[in-house]
Design a protein around this motif. Structure first.
Motif, PDB file in Angstrom:
ATOM      1  N   THR A  37       0.837  -1.180   0.000  1.00 54.06           N
ATOM      2  CA  THR A  37       0.000   0.000   0.000  1.00 54.06           C
ATOM      3  C   THR A  37       0.881   1.242   0.000  1.00 54.06           C
ATOM      4  OG1 THR A  37      -1.734  -1.136   1.236  1.00 54.06           O
ATOM      5  CG2 THR A  37      -1.787   1.271   1.245  1.00 54.06           C
ATOM      6  N   ILE A  38       0.548   2.178  -0.859  1.00 54.17           N
ATOM      7  CA  ILE A  38       1.263   3.449  -0.914  1.00 54.17           C
ATOM      8  C   ILE A  38       0.631   4.382   0.111  1.00 54.17           C
ATOM      9  CG2 ILE A  38       1.785   5.443  -2.365  1.00 54.17           C
ATOM     10  CD1 ILE A  38       1.605   3.531  -4.773  1.00 54.17           C
ATOM     11  N   GLU A  39       1.445   5.036   0.921  1.00 52.27           N
ATOM     12  CA  GLU A  39       0.939   5.922   1.968  1.00 52.27           C
ATOM     13  C   GLU A  39       0.644   7.325   1.459  1.00 52.27           C
ATOM     14  OE1 GLU A  39       0.050   4.968   5.031  1.00 52.27           O
ATOM     15  OE2 GLU A  39       0.606   2.947   4.461  1.00 52.27           O
ATOM     16  N   GLU A  40       1.477   7.843   0.544  1.00 54.41           N
ATOM     17  CA  GLU A  40       1.294   9.176  -0.015  1.00 54.41           C
ATOM     18  C   GLU A  40       1.606   9.135  -1.498  1.00 54.41           C
ATOM     19  OE1 GLU A  40       3.106  12.676   1.667  1.00 54.41           O
ATOM     20  OE2 GLU A  40       3.047  11.750   3.650  1.00 54.41           O
ATOM     21  N   LEU A  41       0.830   9.930  -2.273  1.00 55.57           N
ATOM     22  CA  LEU A  41       1.042   9.972  -3.714  1.00 55.57           C
ATOM     23  C   LEU A  41       0.656  11.352  -4.206  1.00 55.57           C
ATOM     24  CD1 LEU A  41       1.673   8.395  -6.338  1.00 55.57           C
ATOM     25  CD2 LEU A  41      -0.742   7.804  -6.421  1.00 55.57           C
ATOM     26  N   SER A  42       1.447  11.913  -5.101  1.00 56.78           N
ATOM     27  CA  SER A  42       1.146  13.201  -5.697  1.00 56.78           C
ATOM     28  C   SER A  42       1.093  13.024  -7.213  1.00 56.78           C
ATOM     29  CB  SER A  42       2.225  14.228  -5.318  1.00 56.78           C
ATOM     30  OG  SER A  42       1.930  15.473  -5.906  1.00 56.78           O
ATOM     31  N   LEU A  43      -0.080  13.243  -7.786  1.00 61.02           N
ATOM     32  CA  LEU A  43      -0.270  13.185  -9.232  1.00 61.02           C
ATOM     33  C   LEU A  43      -0.728  14.567  -9.677  1.00 61.02           C
ATOM     34  CD1 LEU A  43      -2.165   9.783  -9.488  1.00 61.02           C
ATOM     35  CD2 LEU A  43       0.222  10.232 -10.075  1.00 61.02           C
ATOM     36  N   GLN A  44       0.207  15.452  -9.861  1.00 60.99           N
ATOM     37  CA  GLN A  44      -0.120  16.830 -10.202  1.00 60.99           C
ATOM     38  C   GLN A  44       0.094  17.064 -11.690  1.00 60.99           C
ATOM     39  OE1 GLN A  44       1.656  19.595  -7.476  1.00 60.99           O
ATOM     40  NE2 GLN A  44       1.026  18.400  -5.720  1.00 60.99           N
ATOM     41  N   ARG A  45      -0.898  17.720 -12.296  1.00 56.67           N
ATOM     42  CA  ARG A  45      -0.896  18.044 -13.727  1.00 56.67           C
ATOM     43  C   ARG A  45      -0.826  16.786 -14.592  1.00 56.67           C
ATOM     44  NH1 ARG A  45       2.068  21.678 -11.088  1.00 56.67           N
ATOM     45  NH2 ARG A  45       4.085  20.890 -11.699  1.00 56.67           N
ATOM     46  N   CYS A  46      -1.564  15.742 -14.203  1.00 58.19           N
ATOM     47  CA  CYS A  46      -1.646  14.498 -14.967  1.00 58.19           C
ATOM     48  C   CYS A  46      -3.008  14.416 -15.651  1.00 58.19           C
ATOM     49  CB  CYS A  46      -1.492  13.289 -14.045  1.00 58.19           C
ATOM     50  SG  CYS A  46       0.114  13.187 -13.246  1.00 58.19           S
ATOM     51  N   ASP A  47      -3.045  13.802 -16.813  1.00 61.41           N
ATOM     52  CA  ASP A  47      -4.321  13.564 -17.490  1.00 61.41           C
ATOM     53  C   ASP A  47      -4.863  12.226 -17.008  1.00 61.41           C
ATOM     54  OD1 ASP A  47      -6.518  13.196 -19.114  1.00 61.41           O
ATOM     55  OD2 ASP A  47      -5.445  13.569 -20.980  1.00 61.41           O
ATOM     56  N   LEU A  48      -5.843  12.280 -16.119  1.00 64.30           N
ATOM     57  CA  LEU A  48      -6.442  11.071 -15.549  1.00 64.30           C
ATOM     58  C   LEU A  48      -7.819  10.803 -16.151  1.00 64.30           C
ATOM     59  CD1 LEU A  48      -5.420  11.661 -11.831  1.00 64.30           C
ATOM     60  CD2 LEU A  48      -4.284  10.220 -13.529  1.00 64.30           C
ATOM     61  N   THR A  49      -8.083  11.351 -17.328  1.00 65.37           N
ATOM     62  CA  THR A  49      -9.365  11.157 -17.998  1.00 65.37           C
ATOM     63  C   THR A  49      -9.682   9.668 -18.108  1.00 65.37           C
ATOM     64  OG1 THR A  49      -9.042  13.183 -19.273  1.00 65.37           O
ATOM     65  CG2 THR A  49     -10.667  11.627 -20.113  1.00 65.37           C
ATOM     66  N   GLU A  50     -10.858   9.279 -17.609  1.00 64.41           N
ATOM     67  CA  GLU A  50     -11.360   7.905 -17.633  1.00 64.41           C
ATOM     68  C   GLU A  50     -10.485   6.912 -16.875  1.00 64.41           C
ATOM     69  OE1 GLU A  50     -12.496   6.577 -21.527  1.00 64.41           O
ATOM     70  OE2 GLU A  50     -13.666   8.379 -21.899  1.00 64.41           O
TER      71      GLU A  50
ATOM     72  N   ALA B 207      -3.422   9.268   1.307  1.00 59.56           N
ATOM     73  CA  ALA B 207      -3.153  10.683   1.051  1.00 59.56           C
ATOM     74  C   ALA B 207      -2.701  10.847  -0.391  1.00 59.56           C
ATOM     75  CB  ALA B 207      -2.085  11.205   2.004  1.00 59.56           C
ATOM     76  N   VAL B 208      -3.611  11.304  -1.252  1.00 60.45           N
ATOM     77  CA  VAL B 208      -3.263  11.534  -2.652  1.00 60.45           C
ATOM     78  C   VAL B 208      -3.580  12.987  -2.997  1.00 60.45           C
ATOM     79  CG1 VAL B 208      -5.486  10.686  -3.537  1.00 60.45           C
ATOM     80  CG2 VAL B 208      -3.499  10.699  -5.032  1.00 60.45           C
ATOM     81  N   ARG B 209      -2.643  13.626  -3.666  1.00 60.81           N
ATOM     82  CA  ARG B 209      -2.804  15.015  -4.087  1.00 60.81           C
ATOM     83  C   ARG B 209      -2.972  15.019  -5.611  1.00 60.81           C
ATOM     84  NH1 ARG B 209      -1.703  18.112   0.226  1.00 60.81           N
ATOM     85  NH2 ARG B 209      -1.536  20.022  -0.973  1.00 60.81           N
ATOM     86  N   LEU B 210      -4.066  15.622  -6.067  1.00 61.96           N
ATOM     87  CA  LEU B 210      -4.396  15.589  -7.495  1.00 61.96           C
ATOM     88  C   LEU B 210      -4.484  16.983  -8.114  1.00 61.96           C
ATOM     89  CD1 LEU B 210      -7.208  12.900  -7.228  1.00 61.96           C
ATOM     90  CD2 LEU B 210      -4.868  12.552  -8.022  1.00 61.96           C
ATOM     91  N   GLN B 211      -3.949  17.992  -7.461  1.00 62.91           N
ATOM     92  CA  GLN B 211      -4.067  19.351  -7.959  1.00 62.91           C
ATOM     93  C   GLN B 211      -3.531  19.480  -9.387  1.00 62.91           C
ATOM     94  OE1 GLN B 211      -2.626  18.754  -4.867  1.00 62.91           O
ATOM     95  NE2 GLN B 211      -3.140  20.383  -3.475  1.00 62.91           N
ATOM     96  N   GLY B 212      -4.327  20.144 -10.230  1.00 56.86           N
ATOM     97  CA  GLY B 212      -3.925  20.394 -11.605  1.00 56.86           C
ATOM     98  C   GLY B 212      -4.157  19.236 -12.548  1.00 56.86           C
ATOM     99  N   SER B 213      -4.564  18.079 -12.038  1.00 58.13           N
ATOM    100  CA  SER B 213      -4.807  16.923 -12.896  1.00 58.13           C
ATOM    101  C   SER B 213      -6.202  16.981 -13.497  1.00 58.13           C
ATOM    102  CB  SER B 213      -4.645  15.615 -12.105  1.00 58.13           C
ATOM    103  OG  SER B 213      -3.309  15.446 -11.718  1.00 58.13           O
ATOM    104  N   ILE B 214      -6.352  16.397 -14.671  1.00 59.52           N
ATOM    105  CA  ILE B 214      -7.648  16.317 -15.333  1.00 59.52           C
ATOM    106  C   ILE B 214      -8.382  15.116 -14.742  1.00 59.52           C
ATOM    107  CG2 ILE B 214      -8.840  16.002 -17.533  1.00 59.52           C
ATOM    108  CD1 ILE B 214      -6.307  17.238 -18.854  1.00 59.52           C
ATOM    109  N   LEU B 215      -9.568  15.365 -14.168  1.00 62.68           N
ATOM    110  CA  LEU B 215     -10.311  14.320 -13.455  1.00 62.68           C
ATOM    111  C   LEU B 215     -11.619  13.960 -14.157  1.00 62.68           C
ATOM    112  CD1 LEU B 215      -9.825  15.726  -9.838  1.00 62.68           C
ATOM    113  CD2 LEU B 215      -8.376  14.111 -11.093  1.00 62.68           C
ATOM    114  N   THR B 216     -11.713  14.207 -15.429  1.00 60.82           N
ATOM    115  CA  THR B 216     -12.929  13.963 -16.194  1.00 60.82           C
ATOM    116  C   THR B 216     -13.205  12.467 -16.334  1.00 60.82           C
ATOM    117  OG1 THR B 216     -12.484  15.978 -17.437  1.00 60.82           O
ATOM    118  CG2 THR B 216     -14.105  14.477 -18.371  1.00 60.82           C
ATOM    119  N   ASP B 217     -14.431  12.078 -16.028  1.00 63.71           N
ATOM    120  CA  ASP B 217     -14.909  10.693 -16.216  1.00 63.71           C
ATOM    121  C   ASP B 217     -14.092   9.643 -15.466  1.00 63.71           C
ATOM    122  OD1 ASP B 217     -16.976  11.591 -17.890  1.00 63.71           O
ATOM    123  OD2 ASP B 217     -15.700  11.474 -19.663  1.00 63.71           O
TER     124      ASP B 217
END
Length: 70
Positions: free
Chosen positions: A1-14, A24-34
């Protein structure tokens, strides 16, 4: 299990996140569509601009029906 993860400015579409187990995951700036399984992102940190796309994904993940009776 990952305790902390930062996915900033990632395209996470679908992206499928229903098996995510990151307390604890940080998703600031990432595309969260669908996103699929968005209800599994409990505790995620997002930017206010991401509220609508993530909200739509959460509504879908929770099988909430939005119906206009008129």
């Amino acid at each position: 299990t990952i305790e902390e993860l930062s996915l900033q400015r990632c395209d996470l579409t679908e992206a499928e996140v229903s098996k995510a187990k990151v307390p604890a995951v940080r998703l600031q700036g990432s595309i969260l569509t669908d996103l699929k399984g968005a209800d599994h992102l409990r505790g995620a940190v997002i930017h206010p601009d991401q509220l609508i796309p993530l909200g739509v994904a959460l509504v879908a993940a929770l099988s909430v029906v939005i119906d206009d009776p008129d």
